[in-house]
Enzyme design. Structure first.
Site, PDB file in Angstrom:
ATOM      1  N   HIS A  17       1.100  -1.351   0.265  1.00  0.00           N
ATOM      2  CA  HIS A  17       0.195   0.524   0.011  1.00  0.00           C
ATOM      3  C   HIS A  17       1.218   1.444  -0.451  1.00  0.00           C
ATOM      4  CE1 HIS A  17       0.903   0.547   4.156  1.00  0.00           C
ATOM      5  NE2 HIS A  17      -0.031  -0.152   3.988  1.00  0.00           N
ATOM      6  N   HIS A  20       4.111   1.454   2.136  1.00  0.00           N
ATOM      7  CA  HIS A  20       5.107   0.581   1.963  1.00  0.00           C
ATOM      8  C   HIS A  20       5.531   0.997   0.866  1.00  0.00           C
ATOM      9  CE1 HIS A  20       2.746  -2.346   3.054  1.00  0.00           C
ATOM     10  NE2 HIS A  20       3.365  -2.691   3.947  1.00  0.00           N
ATOM     11  N   CYS A 125       1.125  -9.567  21.512  1.00  0.00           N
ATOM     12  CA  CYS A 125       0.402  -9.482  20.762  1.00  0.00           C
ATOM     13  C   CYS A 125       0.616  -9.740  19.612  1.00  0.00           C
ATOM     14  CB  CYS A 125       0.661  -7.874  20.448  1.00  0.00           C
ATOM     15  SG  CYS A 125      -0.783  -6.634  19.288  1.00  0.00           S
ATOM     16  N   CYS A 128       1.676  -7.087  16.617  1.00  0.00           N
ATOM     17  CA  CYS A 128       3.079  -6.583  16.695  1.00  0.00           C
ATOM     18  C   CYS A 128       4.253  -7.880  16.730  1.00  0.00           C
ATOM     19  CB  CYS A 128       3.059  -6.102  18.037  1.00  0.00           C
ATOM     20  SG  CYS A 128       2.709  -4.396  18.287  1.00  0.00           S
ATOM     21  N   CYS A 142      -3.163  -3.292  22.937  1.00  0.00           N
ATOM     22  CA  CYS A 142      -2.051  -2.412  22.055  1.00  0.00           C
ATOM     23  C   CYS A 142      -2.516  -1.360  21.374  1.00  0.00           C
ATOM     24  CB  CYS A 142      -1.855  -3.670  20.715  1.00  0.00           C
ATOM     25  SG  CYS A 142      -0.657  -3.247  19.923  1.00  0.00           S
ATOM     26  N   HIS A 145      -2.833  -1.915  17.805  1.00  0.00           N
ATOM     27  CA  HIS A 145      -3.380  -2.589  17.141  1.00  0.00           C
ATOM     28  C   HIS A 145      -4.728  -2.798  17.491  1.00  0.00           C
ATOM     29  CE1 HIS A 145       0.366  -4.289  15.729  1.00  0.00           C
ATOM     30  NE2 HIS A 145      -0.377  -4.919  14.849  1.00  0.00           N
ATOM     31  N   LYS A 294      -6.141   6.552  10.146  1.00  0.00           N
ATOM     32  CA  LYS A 294      -5.423   6.166   9.664  1.00  0.00           C
ATOM     33  C   LYS A 294      -6.192   5.431   8.773  1.00  0.00           C
ATOM     34  CE  LYS A 294      -3.039   2.273  12.526  1.00  0.00           C
ATOM     35  NZ  LYS A 294      -2.264   2.087  13.213  1.00  0.00           N
ATOM     36  N   LYS A 297      -7.168  -1.513   7.173  1.00  0.00           N
ATOM     37  CA  LYS A 297      -8.452  -2.678   6.048  1.00  0.00           C
ATOM     38  C   LYS A 297      -9.878  -2.029   6.206  1.00  0.00           C
ATOM     39  CE  LYS A 297      -6.463  -6.913   3.599  1.00  0.00           C
ATOM     40  NZ  LYS A 297      -6.557  -8.458   3.809  1.00  0.00           N
TER      41      LYS A 297
HETATM   42  N1  MSP Z   1       8.323  -6.809   8.662  1.00  0.00           N
HETATM   43  C1  MSP Z   1       8.370  -5.807   9.386  1.00  0.00           C
HETATM   44  C2  MSP Z   1       9.703  -5.517   9.511  1.00  0.00           C
HETATM   45  C3  MSP Z   1      11.193  -5.937   9.658  1.00  0.00           C
HETATM   46  S1  MSP Z   1      12.427  -5.411   8.899  1.00  0.00           S
HETATM   47  C4  MSP Z   1      13.483  -6.388   9.529  1.00  0.00           C
HETATM   48  C5  MSP Z   1       7.319  -4.983   9.286  1.00  0.00           C
HETATM   49  N2  MSP Z   1       6.397  -5.109   8.188  1.00  0.00           N
HETATM   50  S2  MSP Z   1       5.104  -4.422   7.886  1.00  0.00           S
HETATM   51  O1  MSP Z   1       4.830  -4.289   6.245  1.00  0.00           O
HETATM   52  O2  MSP Z   1       4.959  -4.268   8.368  1.00  0.00           O
HETATM   53  O3  MSP Z   1       5.909  -2.880   7.392  1.00  0.00           O
HETATM   54  C6  MSP Z   1       6.293  -1.203   8.314  1.00  0.00           C
HETATM   55  C7  MSP Z   1       7.015  -0.594   7.027  1.00  0.00           C
HETATM   56  O4  MSP Z   1       5.894   0.028   6.124  1.00  0.00           O
HETATM   57  C8  MSP Z   1       7.137   0.738   7.861  1.00  0.00           C
HETATM   58  O5  MSP Z   1       7.766   0.673   9.255  1.00  0.00           O
HETATM   59  C9  MSP Z   1       7.188   1.420   6.905  1.00  0.00           C
HETATM   60  O6  MSP Z   1       8.516   1.805   6.091  1.00  0.00           O
HETATM   61  C10 MSP Z   1       5.668   1.631   5.477  1.00  0.00           C
HETATM   62  N3  MSP Z   1       4.340   1.820   6.274  1.00  0.00           N
HETATM   63  C11 MSP Z   1       3.666   1.399   6.813  1.00  0.00           C
HETATM   64  N4  MSP Z   1       2.681   1.755   6.859  1.00  0.00           N
HETATM   65  C12 MSP Z   1       2.720   2.494   6.663  1.00  0.00           C
HETATM   66  C13 MSP Z   1       2.186   4.138   6.422  1.00  0.00           C
HETATM   67  N5  MSP Z   1       0.653   4.354   7.128  1.00  0.00           N
HETATM   68  N6  MSP Z   1       2.560   5.057   5.913  1.00  0.00           N
HETATM   69  C14 MSP Z   1       3.498   5.235   6.105  1.00  0.00           C
HETATM   70  N7  MSP Z   1       5.106   4.003   5.963  1.00  0.00           N
HETATM   71  C15 MSP Z   1       4.450   3.315   6.618  1.00  0.00           C
HETATM   72  O7  MSP Z   1       6.922  -4.165  10.097  1.00  0.00           O
END
Ligand code: MSP
Length: 643
Positions: A17, A20, A125, A128, A142, A145, A294, A297
């Protein structure tokens, strides 16, 4: 120099999304920027594929975990291709080489006595994938979540994280740039002011089998975070690979604030236990929300990058996210804001500059780059100075992840170059044979500005930069004027090259045209910063002195479409140069009581002294920016303060 930049490896329990995409666009842009500076760069992203959440997601789709993770991981890779994001390495935690590296590290840390077996009860959690402390809970839930963690008691392996607490505090204190922006560094230090608990790093296979088996006890698999963080080492060939020697000491990790703790606490202490230096830098950004809510989904407001690319274009999306978000703070996504940026900054400002300039070059010079000549005139000097400032500011800000400021600097040149056309009126010069040298100089200056613009936007909008380079008749791969080190200064445009005919850079979005509504696209008002971190204190606000002032004269500024020269009466009289000429006629303004920012440093705008600013509401209507001056609702004495 060498650079190694990483993104988090994303969980494959959800499709890519906007959040990412943002992190990965930032990493790609930074990589391209460093390459433009002549550095050797390695950029890594990937997917995090073990753990409870993944098993659950696979079950929901009636798939085996492996089949499921293969499919979603491929989706991430395709999305990055679509966004022209080009990592050097895409790592998966299910890669055999990664599994071997994790087991090698576990064995090493176990043998040196930093991993022990114990019984533990804690609040777990699932979202997390970690145990939370009582202190982290908000109303028993949490905070990330909004679910109550489950009390779990089990025997597990623990990493002696507490042993490295002081070493970590010292490291953070001795290295102010280890964690930036500063608010996140402070957050980590504040967390470390309490005793650190050891980290549970295993899960019994009775509860979870989808993980990396502990090499010293096959009844357990590795906890996902201990597994995932190690990807940053696997990807460069730890322990024996050549790349490891070259890249580890310059490693820069890029994350959002949600995963600060694993990156700022677990990971450096793990590295200390492994006997390695901590990574060089952790860059932490804020969250994208959607219309101030925020992204989730369950609310159904998840923004998919592929849809945005389809609606607005890939470079447009890359530009938008980097220009709109102040790195470190939260931002709110809205379709109106994307359209406004695309139409105004891209189509109007940059796109028109490019099309107008090239059209004139074809018309007046047969599409061949002229040489400059004659004396430099004031408008040339102003343009060249703007370009030089731009290059300095651009480099300063791109280097420290302040992309919005880097782009602002670039747009100063865009705007100055547009003014340069208005001031010099090449079409008038072309009518007078005696002005040939001046015409050539004016057009050369435009070409040179466009070269510097193509160069500086290339990390952000690679495709647009390529189109510009081709249009300018330069050779992307070989022309040294297209590197920041050899070409990052004024005056290098090769005279004599032939320019190609080109299509417009950015098709405008017709705002009247219905925005394609996805379940996520509730078009909102202008983008606002919502993060609490973005708020200012009363003390900060008090520094702005606002006063009522009456406009007593108004006239258009010569050779400018936008500027008006006003005289206003507060306690004293002042002159103000305001960008309101497209919104008001001079007659409408006389006698209006407006709000003056009274303690601004005076500035010179087009040679005129401006002693303050006026407040105005700004909106976008039918794709055009509209400004409406702020007034008082009843007459008050001039000079009254606005509290
Ligand atoms: N798998 C772990 C990370 C392991 S790294 C060794 C994880 N994955 S995640 O899919 O949840 O990705 C989190 C990351 O996605 C955030 O730190 C950020 O880089 C990005 N984002 C996810 N949602 C976001 C927003 N709403 N806004 C900006 N970036 C965010 O955590």
């Amino acid at each position: 120099m060498t650079a190694y930049i990483t993104t988090p490896i994303y969980y494959v329990n959800a499709q890519p999304h906007l959040g990412h995409a943002y992190t990965t666009i930032v990493a790609d842009t930074y990589s391209r920027y460093r390459r433009l500076c002549g550095d050797t760069v390695r950029f890594q992203t990937g997917t995090d594929e073990h753990g409870d959440k993944i098993v659950e997601a696979a079950e929901k789709e009636n798939k085996q975990p492996q089949e499921y993770v293969d499919a979603v991981s491929a989706m991430f890779r395709q999305t990055w291709e679509l966004l022209k994001i080009s990592p050097d390495n895409f790592i998966r935690t299910t890669d055999p080489v990664h599994i071997r590296t994790v087991q090698h590290i576990l064995q090493k840390v176990y043998e040196q006595g930093d991993i022990y077996f114990d019984e533990y009860s804690g609040l777990y959690c699932k979202g997390c994938e970690r145990f939370l402390t009582e202190k982290e809970l908000v109303d028993g839930n949490c905070p990330d979540h909004q679910t109550a963690p489950r009390e779990i008691t089990e025997q597990n392996y623990f990493f002696r994280m507490s042993k490295y607490q002081q070493q970590l505090i010292d490291h953070i204190q001795e290295n102010p740039e280890f964690i930036t922006p500063e608010r996140y560094r402070n957050e980590v230090l504040s967390f470390l002011s309490e005793p650190l608990e050891d980290l549970c790093i295993s899960r019994p296979t009775s509860r979870l089998t989808w993980g990396i088996p502990l090499p010293f006890d096959r009844d357990f698999v590795t906890y996902v975070w201990f597994d995932a963080l190690i990807n940053y080492l696997t990807g460069i060939g730890y322990p024996d690979g050549e790349d490891f020697q070259q890249y580890w000491e310059v490693a820069e990790h890029l994350i959002a604030k949600d995963i600060l703790k694993p990156h700022a606490i677990y990971w450096p202490t793990m590295l200390m236990a492994i006997g390695l230096k901590p990574y060089a830098k952790l860059h932490v950004h804020g969250y994208w929300n959607v219309d101030d809510t925020k992204m989730s989904k369950s609310i159904g407001n998840v923004i998919r990058p592929a849809e945005l690319v389809e609606q607005y274009g890939r470079d447009e999306l890359r530009y938008f996210v980097l220009r709109e978000m102040s790195f470190g703070l939260d931002s709110s996504f809205g379709h109106d804001a994307v359209i406004a940026r695309k139409n105004s900054d891209l189509a109007n400002d940059l796109g028109n500059l490019f099309s107008r300039s090239l059209a004139m070059l074809h018309k007046y010079c047969g599409g061949v780059a002229p040489s400059p000549g004659g004396q430099r005139e004031p408008s040339d000097i102003l343009l060249i100075e703007t370009a030089e400032h731009m290059l300095a500011d651009y480099r300063k800000y791109m280097q420290i992840f302040q992309f919005h400021k880097g782009l602002q600097a670039v747009w100063e040149l865009v705007s100055q170059a547009n003014k340069f056309i208005v001031v010099n009126e090449p079409w008038a010069l072309a009518k007078d044979e005696t002005k040939r040298v001046r015409l050539d100089t004016v057009l050369y200056n435009l070409l040179e500005s466009l070269r510097l613009l193509a160069l500086t936007i290339s990390p952000v909008m690679p495709e647009t930069a390529e189109k510009m380079v081709r249009g300018l008749g330069l050779q992307e791969k070989t022309d040294l004027t297209l590197s920041l080190t050899s070409g990052g200064r004024w005056g290098l445009f090769p005279a004599g090259v032939s320019m190609a005919q080109t299509a417009p850079l950015f098709p405008r979005v017709d705002v009247g045209e219905k925005i394609k509504k996805t379940d996520s696209s509730k078009a909102g008002p202008e983008t606002k910063k919502t993060a609490e971190e973005g708020l200012i204190t009363f003390e900060q606000f008090k520094k702005t002195e606002l006063r009522v002032a009456e406009i007593i004269s108004a006239e258009a500024v010569e050779k400018s479409d936008k500027l008006m020269l006003l005289t206003v009466q507060a306690h004293e009289q002042r002159t103000i140069v305001a960008g309101i000429a497209e919104h008001y006629s001079p007659d409408e303004l006389i006698g209006m009581q407006v709000i003056l920012v009274a303690n601004m440093k005076p500035a010179r705008i087009m040679g005129l002294r401006s002693e303050g600013m006026l407040l105005a509401a700004k909106s976008v209507e039918n794709g055009r920016e509209r400004l409406v001056l702020t007034t008082v609702s009843a007459p008050v004495p001039n000079g009254s303060s606005v509290a």
